[in-house]
Write an enzyme that holds these catalytic residues in place. Structure first.
Site, PDB file in Angstrom:
ATOM      1  N   LEU A  43       0.832  -1.207   0.000  1.00 22.34           N
ATOM      2  CA  LEU A  43       0.000   0.000   0.000  1.00 22.34           C
ATOM      3  C   LEU A  43       0.869   1.261   0.000  1.00 22.34           C
ATOM      4  N   ASP A  63       5.653  -5.858   2.554  1.00 25.04           N
ATOM      5  CA  ASP A  63       6.646  -5.537   1.523  1.00 25.04           C
ATOM      6  C   ASP A  63       7.141  -6.840   0.879  1.00 25.04           C
ATOM      7  N   ASN A 122       7.663   6.120 -14.582  1.00 27.09           N
ATOM      8  CA  ASN A 122       8.929   6.627 -15.133  1.00 27.09           C
ATOM      9  C   ASN A 122       9.334   7.977 -14.550  1.00 27.09           C
ATOM     10  N   THR A 141       7.210  -5.253 -18.606  1.00 25.72           N
ATOM     11  CA  THR A 141       6.806  -4.186 -19.516  1.00 25.72           C
ATOM     12  C   THR A 141       7.596  -4.235 -20.819  1.00 25.72           C
ATOM     13  N   ASP A 142       7.016  -3.676 -21.878  1.00 21.78           N
ATOM     14  CA  ASP A 142       7.748  -3.571 -23.146  1.00 21.78           C
ATOM     15  C   ASP A 142       8.895  -2.564 -23.060  1.00 21.78           C
ATOM     16  N   GLU A 143       8.887  -1.727 -22.006  1.00 23.31           N
ATOM     17  CA  GLU A 143       9.925  -0.691 -21.905  1.00 23.31           C
ATOM     18  C   GLU A 143      11.319  -1.261 -21.705  1.00 23.31           C
ATOM     19  N   TYR A 184      13.323   3.383 -14.098  1.00 21.21           N
ATOM     20  CA  TYR A 184      12.212   2.425 -13.985  1.00 21.21           C
ATOM     21  C   TYR A 184      12.424   1.250 -14.934  1.00 21.21           C
ATOM     22  N   ASN A 218      -1.122  -0.013 -20.503  1.00 15.48           N
ATOM     23  CA  ASN A 218      -2.496  -0.364 -20.133  1.00 15.48           C
ATOM     24  C   ASN A 218      -3.331   0.889 -19.879  1.00 15.48           C
ATOM     25  N   ILE A 256      -3.270   9.034 -19.229  1.00 15.71           N
ATOM     26  CA  ILE A 256      -4.703   9.145 -19.545  1.00 15.71           C
ATOM     27  C   ILE A 256      -5.510   9.644 -18.341  1.00 15.71           C
ATOM     28  N   PRO A 257      -5.383   9.018 -17.145  1.00 12.93           N
ATOM     29  CA  PRO A 257      -6.170   9.533 -16.014  1.00 12.93           C
ATOM     30  C   PRO A 257      -5.771  10.942 -15.592  1.00 12.93           C
ATOM     31  N   ARG A 258      -4.485  11.295 -15.805  1.00 17.31           N
ATOM     32  CA  ARG A 258      -4.101  12.677 -15.443  1.00 17.31           C
ATOM     33  C   ARG A 258      -4.893  13.680 -16.281  1.00 17.31           C
ATOM     34  N   LEU A 286       0.612  18.089 -22.234  1.00 21.09           N
ATOM     35  CA  LEU A 286       1.256  17.201 -23.206  1.00 21.09           C
ATOM     36  C   LEU A 286       2.763  17.421 -23.151  1.00 21.09           C
TER      37      LEU A 286
HETATM   38  P1  NAD Z   1       0.788   0.565  -9.818  1.00 19.91           P
HETATM   39  O1  NAD Z   1       1.846   1.552  -9.469  1.00 19.91           O
HETATM   40  O2  NAD Z   1      -0.586   1.046 -10.103  1.00 19.91           O
HETATM   41  O3  NAD Z   1       0.660  -0.527  -8.637  1.00 19.91           O
HETATM   42  C1  NAD Z   1       1.763  -1.085  -8.013  1.00 19.91           C
HETATM   43  C2  NAD Z   1       1.304  -1.790  -6.741  1.00 19.91           C
HETATM   44  O4  NAD Z   1       2.443  -2.402  -6.125  1.00 19.91           O
HETATM   45  C3  NAD Z   1       0.697  -0.849  -5.695  1.00 19.91           C
HETATM   46  O5  NAD Z   1      -0.489  -1.401  -5.153  1.00 19.91           O
HETATM   47  C4  NAD Z   1       1.776  -0.747  -4.630  1.00 19.91           C
HETATM   48  O6  NAD Z   1       1.269  -0.508  -3.325  1.00 19.91           O
HETATM   49  C5  NAD Z   1       2.443  -2.109  -4.740  1.00 19.91           C
HETATM   50  N1  NAD Z   1       3.832  -2.119  -4.255  1.00 19.91           N
HETATM   51  C6  NAD Z   1       4.821  -1.239  -4.576  1.00 19.91           C
HETATM   52  N2  NAD Z   1       5.951  -1.560  -3.925  1.00 19.91           N
HETATM   53  C7  NAD Z   1       5.685  -2.672  -3.193  1.00 19.91           C
HETATM   54  C8  NAD Z   1       6.442  -3.490  -2.324  1.00 19.91           C
HETATM   55  N3  NAD Z   1       7.738  -3.222  -2.070  1.00 19.91           N
HETATM   56  N4  NAD Z   1       5.852  -4.556  -1.760  1.00 19.91           N
HETATM   57  C9  NAD Z   1       4.537  -4.838  -1.984  1.00 19.91           C
HETATM   58  N5  NAD Z   1       3.769  -4.095  -2.792  1.00 19.91           N
HETATM   59  C10 NAD Z   1       4.328  -3.025  -3.397  1.00 19.91           C
HETATM   60  O7  NAD Z   1       1.376  -0.276 -11.029  1.00 19.91           O
HETATM   61  P2  NAD Z   1       0.642  -0.877 -12.310  1.00 19.91           P
HETATM   62  O8  NAD Z   1       0.575   0.167 -13.358  1.00 19.91           O
HETATM   63  O9  NAD Z   1      -0.579  -1.560 -11.872  1.00 19.91           O
HETATM   64  O10 NAD Z   1       1.736  -1.942 -12.779  1.00 19.91           O
HETATM   65  C11 NAD Z   1       1.725  -3.271 -12.247  1.00 19.91           C
HETATM   66  C12 NAD Z   1       2.807  -4.085 -12.898  1.00 19.91           C
HETATM   67  O11 NAD Z   1       2.595  -4.147 -14.296  1.00 19.91           O
HETATM   68  C13 NAD Z   1       4.221  -3.516 -12.721  1.00 19.91           C
HETATM   69  O12 NAD Z   1       5.118  -4.585 -12.517  1.00 19.91           O
HETATM   70  C14 NAD Z   1       4.510  -2.820 -14.039  1.00 19.91           C
HETATM   71  O13 NAD Z   1       5.885  -2.787 -14.316  1.00 19.91           O
HETATM   72  C15 NAD Z   1       3.759  -3.723 -14.994  1.00 19.91           C
HETATM   73  N6  NAD Z   1       3.304  -3.076 -16.242  1.00 19.91           N
HETATM   74  C16 NAD Z   1       2.572  -1.921 -16.197  1.00 19.91           C
HETATM   75  C17 NAD Z   1       2.100  -1.369 -17.382  1.00 19.91           C
HETATM   76  C18 NAD Z   1       1.249  -0.124 -17.370  1.00 19.91           C
HETATM   77  O14 NAD Z   1       0.847   0.352 -18.427  1.00 19.91           O
HETATM   78  N7  NAD Z   1       0.881   0.443 -16.224  1.00 19.91           N
HETATM   79  C19 NAD Z   1       2.415  -1.967 -18.608  1.00 19.91           C
HETATM   80  C20 NAD Z   1       3.178  -3.142 -18.607  1.00 19.91           C
HETATM   81  C21 NAD Z   1       3.609  -3.691 -17.422  1.00 19.91           C
HETATM   82  O1  TDX Z   2       1.110  14.437 -18.221  1.00 24.46           O
HETATM   83  C1  TDX Z   2       1.659  13.679 -19.037  1.00 24.46           C
HETATM   84  N1  TDX Z   2       1.802  14.087 -20.338  1.00 24.46           N
HETATM   85  C2  TDX Z   2       2.382  13.308 -21.292  1.00 24.46           C
HETATM   86  O2  TDX Z   2       2.488  13.745 -22.459  1.00 24.46           O
HETATM   87  C3  TDX Z   2       2.133  12.359 -18.677  1.00 24.46           C
HETATM   88  C4  TDX Z   2       1.976  11.864 -17.260  1.00 24.46           C
HETATM   89  C5  TDX Z   2       2.684  11.564 -19.659  1.00 24.46           C
HETATM   90  N2  TDX Z   2       2.824  12.033 -20.939  1.00 24.46           N
HETATM   91  C6  TDX Z   2       3.368  11.132 -21.981  1.00 24.46           C
HETATM   92  C7  TDX Z   2       4.620  10.372 -21.631  1.00 24.46           C
HETATM   93  C8  TDX Z   2       4.453   9.085 -22.398  1.00 24.46           C
HETATM   94  O3  TDX Z   2       4.880   9.249 -23.737  1.00 24.46           O
HETATM   95  O4  TDX Z   2       2.364  10.122 -22.163  1.00 24.46           O
HETATM   96  C9  TDX Z   2       2.948   8.841 -22.401  1.00 24.46           C
HETATM   97  C10 TDX Z   2       2.475   7.856 -21.347  1.00 24.46           C
HETATM   98  O5  TDX Z   2       3.051   8.247 -20.122  1.00 24.46           O
HETATM   99  P1  TDX Z   2       2.864   7.388 -18.772  1.00 24.46           P
HETATM  100  O6  TDX Z   2       1.420   7.255 -18.483  1.00 24.46           O
HETATM  101  O7  TDX Z   2       3.737   7.994 -17.733  1.00 24.46           O
HETATM  102  O8  TDX Z   2       3.356   5.947 -19.225  1.00 24.46           O
HETATM  103  P2  TDX Z   2       4.760   5.388 -19.790  1.00 24.46           P
HETATM  104  O9  TDX Z   2       5.896   6.231 -19.364  1.00 24.46           O
HETATM  105  O10 TDX Z   2       4.570   5.110 -21.242  1.00 24.46           O
HETATM  106  O11 TDX Z   2       4.840   4.001 -18.965  1.00 24.46           O
HETATM  107  C11 TDX Z   2       3.647   3.191 -18.797  1.00 24.46           C
HETATM  108  O12 TDX Z   2       3.649   2.107 -19.673  1.00 24.46           O
HETATM  109  C12 TDX Z   2       4.619   1.097 -19.474  1.00 24.46           C
HETATM  110  C13 TDX Z   2       3.555   2.694 -17.351  1.00 24.46           C
HETATM  111  O13 TDX Z   2       3.565   3.810 -16.462  1.00 24.46           O
HETATM  112  C14 TDX Z   2       4.670   1.738 -17.037  1.00 24.46           C
HETATM  113  O14 TDX Z   2       4.504   1.204 -15.727  1.00 24.46           O
HETATM  114  C15 TDX Z   2       4.633   0.610 -18.039  1.00 24.46           C
HETATM  115  O15 TDX Z   2       5.736  -0.219 -17.845  1.00 24.46           O
END
Ligand code: NAD
Ligand code: TDX
Length: 342
Positions: free
Chosen positions: A36, A59, A85, A122-124, A158, A188, A199-201, A214
């Site tokens: 959390l 943890d 990131n 992640t693809d990153e 990251y 995602n 997107i949510p921002r 942007l």
């Molecule tokens: P998120 O930041 O929304 O959630 C991460 C969760 O991990 C949180 O609930 C946090 O409390 C928990 N956490 C963090 N550190 C911890 C610790 N030390 N011990 C236990 N719990 C801990 O992340 P997300 O966007 O849901 O991503 C989840 C996974 O998917 C990550 O491994 C991320 O690299 C991977 N991923 C994300 C995306 C994306 O678009 N968001 C894409 C590809 C892969």
């Molecule tokens: O305010 C913003 N404006 C903007 O232009 C933010 C927050 C982001 N961006 C851009 C940066 C990126 O090109 O939008 C794109 C998406 O940004 P993020 O949501 O920060 O995602 P990204 O950096 O692509 O990484 C996400 O996808 C891969 C997840 O956060 C990672 O956890 C996952 O591994």
């Protein structure tokens, strides 16, 4: 009943996976292990049946706690991570602790008890690709799209920490016979995503009367997938994937950030240019693009949410209807960005 530990199950993708499991697989008991952090929210898991779901706050780097939980389980699906990131550019340390040390602790416990382990990545880890307009060919050749054999080349702290964690998993599979698999997914979107993310921002900015932001010119491309399609893919890899293998997950959803911005504005009834250009992210990856044919041919996966506009519209509705879920974090998130000129 099969027992599965989902680490990070109170975060965005992890909680969607837990809902997917409880809804679609009646013979599964889920234990969520989550620290959390600012990104985790127990509310994401409210209403789950008590006989099929246990929440443990802790943890993943806590050796004794992890040992006691893994000893009693059939599988671990590892989502927990520091995931943003921009945060990793400010302070990389938590990324090293959770993504590397935490993964190591889980791997050791799974090795000790011979427990099935799936690693969500992640693809990153592959770095970035040239923009399509810079490519001479179809865009599917080597260096033009990510495949399971693309060399690792991460750009940010990251993505480097995720790349390192993937390599630990590969070593534990090869050297210790860990029953492990890895999936690398693209960006995602969907409900419960933290409002620090793109997107949510922007959606919550508009709802608060703040102009969306942007980075740079907005030409950077992300390959969007609905989080439910990601969950189905992870389940398939966990249950039908070949031990030792990596699977790429993506839904042919490449879009540049400017296009996504304009779509959000239009769906929310705003003029298409009602946003600010802000400081670009240092080292900003240009394009991600996934070839998911291995997952499709070997495991029969196909994305269901192929209409991005419709998925985005539903996501906007979710943030409109769940203001209490995000409102209390909004001021702090925007204050941190604005300190950075973003
Ligand atoms: P998120 O930041 O929304 O959630 C991460 C969760 O991990 C949180 O609930 C946090 O409390 C928990 N956490 C963090 N550190 C911890 C610790 N030390 N011990 C236990 N719990 C801990 O992340 P997300 O966007 O849901 O991503 C989840 C996974 O998917 C990550 O491994 C991320 O690299 C991977 N991923 C994300 C995306 C994306 O678009 N968001 C894409 C590809 C892969
Ligand atoms: O305010 C913003 N404006 C903007 O232009 C933010 C927050 C982001 N961006 C851009 C940066 C990126 O090109 O939008 C794109 C998406 O940004 P993020 O949501 O920060 O995602 P990204 O950096 O692509 O990484 C996400 O996808 C891969 C997840 O956060 C990672 O956890 C996952 O591994």
């Amino acid at each position: 009943m099969q027992k599965i530990i989902v680490t990070g199950g109170a975060g965005f993708i992890g909680s969607n996976f837990v809902h997917y499991l409880i809804t679609n697989h009646a013979d599964i008991h889920v234990t969520v292990l989550d620290k959390l952090t600012y990104a985790g929210n127990k509310e994401n898991l409210s209403g789950l049946p008590e006989d099929r779901f246990t929440f443990v706050k802790g943890d993943i780097a806590d050796v004794d706690l992890v040992d006691s939980l893994v000893k009693e389980t059939d599988a671990v699906v590892h989502y927990a991570a520091e995931s943003h990131n921009d945060n990793s550019l400010e302070n990389p340390y938590p990324f090293i602790h959770t993504n590397l040390v935490g993964t190591y602790v889980l791997l050791e416990a799974c090795r000790k008890y011979n427990v099935r382990y799936h690693h969500v990545s992640t693809d990153e880890v592959y770095g970035d690709l040239p923009l399509r307009e810079e490519l001479p060919h179809s865009g599917t050749g080597p260096g033009e799209i990510f495949t399971e054999t693309t060399p690792y080349n991460p750009s940010s702290p990251y993505s480097a920490s995720k790349a390192g964690s993937d390599l630990l998993v590969k070593a534990w599979i090869r050297s210790f016979g860990l029953k492990g698999t890895i999936s690398n997914c693209s960006n995602n979107y969907g409900p419960y995503q933290h409002i620090e993310k793109y997107i949510p921002r922007q959606i919550t900015n508009i709802l608060c009367g703040i102009k969306p932001k942007l980075y740079g010119e907005g030409k950077n491309v992300r390959d969007w997938i609905h989080t439910d399609d990601h969950s189905r893919a992870v389940w398939l890899v966990l249950t039908k994937g070949t031990i030792g293998e990596t699977y790429l997950i993506g839904a042919d959803g490449e879009k540049d950030n400017k296009t996504v911005m304009e779509m959000i504005l239009e769906l929310m009834g705003q003029p298409g240019n009602a946003y600010d250009h802000v400081k670009d992210r240092p080292g900003h990856d240009r394009r991600y693009g996934i070839d998911s044919s291995k997952l499709q041919t070997e495991l029969g996966w196909k994305p269901i949410h192929t209409d991005f506009r419709e998925g985005l519209s539903k996501t906007i509705e979710w943030y409109k209807n769940n203001e209490q879920w995000w409102r209390s974090q909004k001021d702090a998130v925007e204050a941190a960005y604005s300190k950075n000129g973003q």
